[in-house]
Design a protein around this motif. Structure first.
Motif, PDB file in Angstrom:
ATOM      1  N   UNK B 585      -3.774  -0.135  -1.820  1.00 15.39           N
ATOM      2  CA  UNK B 585      -3.753   1.036  -2.545  1.00 15.39           C
ATOM      3  C   UNK B 585      -4.390   2.206  -1.583  1.00 15.39           C
ATOM      4  N   UNK B 588      -2.646   4.620   0.121  1.00 15.39           N
ATOM      5  CA  UNK B 588      -2.102   5.865  -0.456  1.00 15.39           C
ATOM      6  C   UNK B 588      -3.167   7.013  -0.651  1.00 15.39           C
ATOM      7  N   UNK B 589      -3.348   8.039   0.279  1.00 20.35           N
ATOM      8  CA  UNK B 589      -4.168   8.830   0.394  1.00 20.35           C
ATOM      9  C   UNK B 589      -3.886   9.933  -0.700  1.00 20.35           C
ATOM     10  N   UNK B 590      -2.483  10.069  -1.022  1.00 20.68           N
ATOM     11  CA  UNK B 590      -2.309  11.132  -2.047  1.00 20.68           C
ATOM     12  C   UNK B 590      -1.915  12.460  -1.121  1.00 20.68           C
ATOM     13  N   UNK B 591      -2.222  12.480   0.409  1.00 20.50           N
ATOM     14  CA  UNK B 591      -2.227  13.692   1.002  1.00 20.50           C
ATOM     15  C   UNK B 591      -0.746  13.546   1.690  1.00 20.50           C
ATOM     16  N   UNK B 592       0.142  14.564   1.388  1.00 20.78           N
ATOM     17  CA  UNK B 592       1.598  14.364   1.826  1.00 20.78           C
ATOM     18  C   UNK B 592       1.484  14.416   3.551  1.00 20.78           C
TER      19      UNK B 592
END
Lengths: 350, 614, 105, 162
Positions: B585, B588-592
């Motif tokens: 996980x 998944x950095x969450x930065x688009x």
């Protein structure tokens, strides 16, 4: 794109010799015709301001401008001089470049639509085979300078005004496009001159595709009033709420360009409606074609718009949207369907 | 050419009305405008249908109308067509649909007069949609268009049952009708798929004899029959029809008695060439139809709600039609469909008139209406006589034809059931008439008054047809190429006598002198059992009680296995995945932007491979 | 208008590639969501340009028809994208892309 | 020759406007530069003979998309939208990636031999006919997509009552 160079038989050929030679080249033809048509439209719109003020005076039981010149006829010139002598102010916090850019853009986009409006068989700048789309494209682009003026002024009234203008503009563009499709479907061409010629042979589109023609004309006229922000659709510049719309912060000739282009735009709209639905340069039943018919019809519609302006009251914003989405959009869709059915079962594309 | 135009006019005028009403809201919210548009459009359809039918019946033989437009163009060949097709089979059905629809719509103007204008507008818009879909179904040139319209009809039915949408029961009934019929419609869809695979088209008459093997025909016809069982409310799937009575009564008359439920029967008629190749399915049809006829008739006897009586009666009559078609005689079933449409619509409309007068569906509340509402009473009696098969009424001719066909085909058990059902039919209709018109006057009946002319006129028209419709039997026979004259046969005499005895029993049992004989209290001990079995909707009880219990027990066992065996395995794998995911996980950095880099990186690698290996 | 031969086609393709790269740069470097949409629009426009160029090069209607489709697709994309931006702004008081990074692992 | 010059000028316009659109520190300027790029593309279509597309490009793209974007800008904060820009931390990597992409495409283009060409002009009628015959299914699917997008935009952006 085909540029008409068949300046054939009429009064232009009877002019002294150098002129017709220029006219055989598309660019020369465009320049000459452009100058004629532009001058014509600018003159009419300048004096229509005088006429409107006199007319409004009569309707309101007063006199109107009558001091400058005979019957006040020189009033537009006096106004222009007054505006030119004033200082052009830029409010602090405004986006200077965009603020300066907006009025010339308004003028440019408005005048660009003139290029494909035919005043008669040979009195036009260029005959594009997508002429109608050209007009609609540029009148759609007119939303930009309006928006820019409102945003760049850094004033909440202008911002509200521009928001209203954009919302109204993109909403009414839909019925406008759909109703303009009616002549396209019936004639089978996007060229305005072709549409007029078809009407010369088959009668005015206002009458001849029974139903869709008249309804389409009505929707087109109403929607183009809204596009031009004329009363009763002048919500974006409602004086009582927004001072004067997007032009609040403008002064001098920078301001002057806005009302001027508004008049020119209205005039162009009237000309377009005459060409698309009222037979353009043809008389009723194809009588005696000529530029006088086109000018007469255009001025008549122009007059109707003034008439409406001084007779009707302004819509509320929500009423405006309701009129568009609940009535005009479905009706214009029906119009297109009706025109298509008419073509398949009654008329037939040439 | 004129006939082509007429056919198009018949189909498209309701469509235009529906589209206009659905799109332009300001017109729809005005009930009167909506009603006028819909009724006008249906009148146009009716006139066109009558002209088309007149040219094809009564000995006249105009050529078929066959207009087809390519639909779904797929390369060289067209996958399907849509269009209009009017032959001697479709024409009478068109007239029936348009006529009954018009009567019901006119009647609705009076019946729904007190509803808010906005609701009435919606109601008539649905009606226009229904008229279009039903006519489209009848005039379909192939089974695919028939299927599309079949579903549209289902939609219209759903909308109209749920017309009183503020009532929860109406909403539930609409949903129930929708799901039950949708389940059955799977059969039609699967059948169409098989048909297309086997014959390469959706035509009903291409495969005759040549391209279709009997086994395939059995499959297709069986699947089609599943849809028919749902739409025409045959035995296990009849449960939606009584609930559908939650809709306004005119809707029940049009959709759930005269036309839509008959669409199943019409499907069999249309696809008859295929059904003829499937003898097993035909036999199943005879037995299931006859059983439904008897079963529904028994249930109808015990209903206190006048609309439920008529609903079960509709099930029963549809059973007759299905059984008749199962014997291999298209004419008898189709003819009964037509006559049934007239008298059942009439019965529903009179029932609506009574309900309108007392504001209740219950037979108990209607006692003694004869004194107040003589015209409606007479019409109710006419309808009942026609349904009971009283000699020389429309029902007499069509029912007699069915019984004869059952006898000829040698199905003696179904024949017995059908004759018994005929007697029961006569009995329960007599019960309805006696209780509602001549029973003890109730409180509600005190204030009752006759319905307005706009409601009476359509009923009178239908009554005339219910009386005289039987005269058409010769024309129907000729349509199928048989020259049939009516003649008295032993089985007809027996059925008529059974019917008379049913009427007599009803008259004796519910005569005004026996005041106590009201509702279901009149039953004796053995009958009480039957009452319990039937009046509480046994299939519903079966589904709700026994069936559910059995399922729960079985499910509990499976659940144990699932929880302690399967879930354990799943938990194990889940545990493993969780452990692994904790590591992954971090990706998944969450930065688009990072995701875009991943995509672009892949793109660059692929492009580079293309450029440098070429 | 000019005929599109091999050289003109190459010119147009390189212009398309440049526009695509510009759009990509915008998408990769912008923090603001609307700024990112602008980059996407540029990329879509580059693709359209290529389609039109190839369509004219080969003749036939397919290139222009595809372009019409992609234009309509882009309009749909922008409509939904801006709706999302407005939603983002309403819930985060910011149109920065980083504001929507709650779902990181 | 004149055509090539016009084409090159327009190409410069497109490229320059695109550059400004992705580099400008003011969101509104950025959107308007995008409008210039799209309008120049429309001019490019005109030059290569796709007249109908050129008008559609202006009406739909420049008229529709940009108006939508401006609307989006207006519904957000003014302070925030006038100062965007490309954070320095992202610039280098972004530029390298974009240049790599550009280089690869140019390499691919230069590897290919484009012979002949100069297909015939397509008029609007032919375009319409192709749209409604050969590509009918895609056309219908697209209409469904637009409907779905419209509904989605309304549902997503609608202010829900608390």
């Amino acid at each position: 794109m085909t540029v008409a160079s068949n300046a054939s038989n009429s009064f232009i050929m009877s002019l002294p010799s150098p002129v017709p030679e220029i006219l055989t080249h598309p660019v020369g033809h465009g320049l000459v015709m452009g100058t004629i048509i532009l001058t014509f439209f600018m003159l009419i719109s300048a004096w229509s301001i005088w006429f409107e003020r006199r007319f409004a005076g009569r309707m309101q039981s007063r006199v109107g401008p009558n001091v400058v010149g005979p019957a006040g006829l020189l009033q537009p010139i006096a106004d222009a001089i007054k505006l030119l002598r004033k200082e052009n102010l830029v409010p602090s916090g405004a986006d200077k470049v965009l603020f300066w850019l907006s009025p010339p853009m308004t003028l440019f986009f408005t005048l660009a639509t003139l290029a494909v409006i035919p005043l008669s068989e040979d009195l036009l700048v260029a005959e594009l085979d997508i002429g109608l789309l050209w007009v609609l494209a540029f009148s759609g682009l007119l939303l930009f300078p309006t928006w820019i003026a409102g945003w760049a002024s850094n004033n909440k009234y202008t911002l509200f005004a521009s928001m209203r203008a954009v919302a109204q503009g993109i909403s009414y563009e839909i019925p406008l496009l759909f109703s303009a499709i009616v002549p396209v479907v019936v004639v089978g061409s996007l060229s305005i001159s072709d549409i007029v010629r078809y009407q010369g042979e088959h009668g005015w589109l206002l009458f001849w595709p029974l139903g869709p023609g008249a309804l389409g004309f009505l929707i087109f006229f109403v929607a183009s009033l809204a596009e031009a922000n004329r009363i009763p659709f002048d919500v974006p510049e409602a004086e009582s709420e927004l001072v004067a719309g997007v032009t609040v912060e403008y002064s001098g000739m920078m301001y002057g360009l806005f009302p001027m282009t508004e008049y020119v735009h209205t005039l162009i709209t009237s000309a377009l409606a005459s060409a698309l639905f009222l037979g353009g340069w043809y008389g009723p039943f194809g009588w005696a074609p000529g530029v006088h018919w086109m000018v007469g019809k255009t001025l008549f519609l122009f007059f109707v718009i003034f008439w409406a302006r001084w007779s009707l009251v302004r819509f509320r914003s929500d009423q405006l949207m309701r009129l568009c989405w609940v009535w005009l959009v479905p009706l214009s869709l029906l119009c297109v369907c009706g025109a298509a059915l008419w073509v398949v079962y009654v008329g037939g594309v040439a | 050419m004129t006939h082509d135009l007429l056919a198009l006019l018949a189909l498209l005028s309701p469509l235009v009305a529906a589209v206009v009403l659905f799109i332009i809201a300001p017109l729809r919210v005005r009930g009167a405008v909506s009603a006028a548009l819909t009724i006008g459009a249906t009148s146009v359809s009716l006139v066109a249908s009558v002209l088309l039918a007149a040219a094809r019946m009564f000995g006249a033989t105009a050529p078929n109308v066959d207009l087809q437009l390519a639909w779904l163009p797929g390369g060289a060949q067209t996958l399907a067509t849509v269009g209009v097709y009017v032959d001697p089979v479709a024409a009478p059905m068109m007239v029936v649909v348009a006529l009954v629809a018009l009567c019901v719509q006119v009647y609705s103007v009076g019946y729904l007069g007190h509803e808010p204008s906005r609701d009435r507008g919606r109601y008539f818009a649905y009606h226009a949609l229904f008229a279009f879909s039903m006519l489209g179904l009848v005039m379909a040139p192939n089974l695919l268009q028939l299927f599309v319209c079949w579903e549209l009809v289902g939609l219209a039915s759903y909308l109209l049952i749920g017309y009183y949408w503020t009532k929860p029961s109406a909403g539930q009934a609409a949903l129930k009708a929708f799901w039950v019929t949708k389940f059955a419609d799977m059969g039609l869809m699967l059948g169409l798929m098989v048909l297309y695979v086997k014959t390469g088209g959706f035509d009903w008459n291409v495969p005759v004899g040549q391209a279709l093997m009997t086994a395939d025909a059995e499959t297709i016809a069986g699947l089609f029959f599943l849809a028919v069982v749902g739409k025409s409310a045959q035995f296990p799937m009849h449960i939606w029809l009584p609930d559908a009575m939650e809709g306004p009564t005119p809707v029940s008359a049009l959709l759930h008695a005269a036309t839509m439920v008959a669409a199943g029967v019409y499907l069999i008629v249309r696809a008859y060439p295929i059904f003829m190749l499937a003898p097993t399915v035909l036999t199943v049809m005879v037995y299931l139809g006859a059983f439904t006829a008897l079963f529904a008739a028994v249930v109808a006897v015990f209903q206190d709600d006048i609309k439920k009586v008529l609903a079960f009666s509709t099930c029963s009559q549809l059973g007759y039609m299905v059984a008749a078609l199962g014997t291999g005689s298209m004419v008898s079933g189709y003819f009964h469909l037509t006559t049934h449409a007239f008298f059942k619509a009439l019965l529903f409309l009179t029932a609506g008139s009574l309900i309108h007068a007392v504001h209740s569906n219950s037979l108990h509340d209607m006692g003694g209406l004869w004194a107040k509402m003589k015209p409606t009473g007479i019409l109710l009696i006419i309808g009942s006589l026609a349904l009971a098969g009283f000699p020389m009424t429309a029902g007499f001719f069509s029912k007699d034809l069915i019984l004869e066909e059952l006898l000829h085909a040698g199905h003696y058990l179904p024949l017995g059931a059908a004759i018994l059902a005929a007697g029961l039919t006569a009995f329960y209709m007599t019960r309805v008439v006696m209780l509602s018109l001549f029973g003890a006057p109730s409180e509600a009946a005190e204030h009752a008054h006759e319905s307005p002319a706009v409601m009476l006129a359509p009923m009178v028209l239908l009554a005339v047809l219910a009386l005289a419709g039987g005269l058409l039997h010769g024309d129907f026979a000729r349509m199928a190429g048989v020259e049939a004259a009516f003649h008295v046969t032993p089985v007809g005499v027996v059925a008529t006598l059974v019917g008379f005895s049913g009427i007599g029993l009803g008259l004796w049992r519910f005569s005004p002198g026996r005041r106590t004989a009201i509702g279901t209290q009149w039953v004796s001990a053995p009958m009480r059992l039957l009452t319990w079995l039937t009046a509480s909707k046994p299939v519903d009880v079966f589904f709700a009680g026994f069936y559910r219990q059995a399922m729960l027990r079985a499910a509990a066992g499976i659940a144990w296995f699932d929880r302690y065996i399967i879930d354990a395995l799943i938990n194990l794998s889940g545990w493993a995945v969780l452990r692994g995911a904790e590591r992954f996980r971090e990706l998944q950095t969450g930065q688009p932007t990072d995701y875009v880099y991943a995509v672009v990186g892949g793109l660059i690698v692929l492009t580079a491979m293309g450029v440098f290996t070429a | 208008m000019i005929p599109v031969n091999g050289e003109v086609l190459q010119l147009l393709l390189i212009l398309g590639a440049g526009l695509f790269a510009l759009g990509l740069y915008g998408v990769l470097t912008r923090k603001n969501t609307i700024g990112l949409l602008i980059g996407l629009e540029l990329m879509a426009n580059a693709v359209n340009l290529n389609l039109v160029a190839f369509g004219r090069y080969h003749g036939g209607t397919d290139g222009q028809v595809f372009t019409l489709f992609t234009i309509a697709l882009t309009v749909a994309e922008v409509a939904v994208g801006l709706a999302l931006v407005i939603l983002l702004h309403r819930s985060r008081r910011s149109t920065d892309l980083d504001a929507a990074a709650d779902l990181h692992g | 020759m004149l055509g090539i010059v016009a084409l090159s000028l327009i190409a410069l316009c497109i490229f320059g406007a695109g550059l400004m659109a992705v580099r400008s520190g003011n969101l509104v300027h950025s959107v308007l530069w995008l409008a210039v790029a799209l309008a120049s593309t429309s001019a490019m279509y005109l030059v290569v003979g796709a007249t109908f597309l050129s008008a559609v490009q202006i009406i739909l793209y420049t008229g529709g998309v940009i108006t939508l974007m401006l609307f989006g800008v207006m519904l957000t904060d003014r302070n925030e939208t006038t100062k965007i820009g490309n954070p320095s931390g992202r610039r280098a990597l972004g530029a390298i990636t974009a240049l790599a992409m550009f280089g690869l495409i140019v390499a691919a283009v230069s590897q290919t031999d484009f012979l002949g060409g100069g297909g015939t002009l397509v008029d609007t009628q032919a375009l319409g006919r192709a749209l409604l015959t050969d590509h009918l299914l895609a056309f219908e699917a697209l209409s469904m997509l637009l409907l779905a997008a419209m509904l989605a935009a309304i549902v997503v952006a609608r202010r829900r009552d608390p």
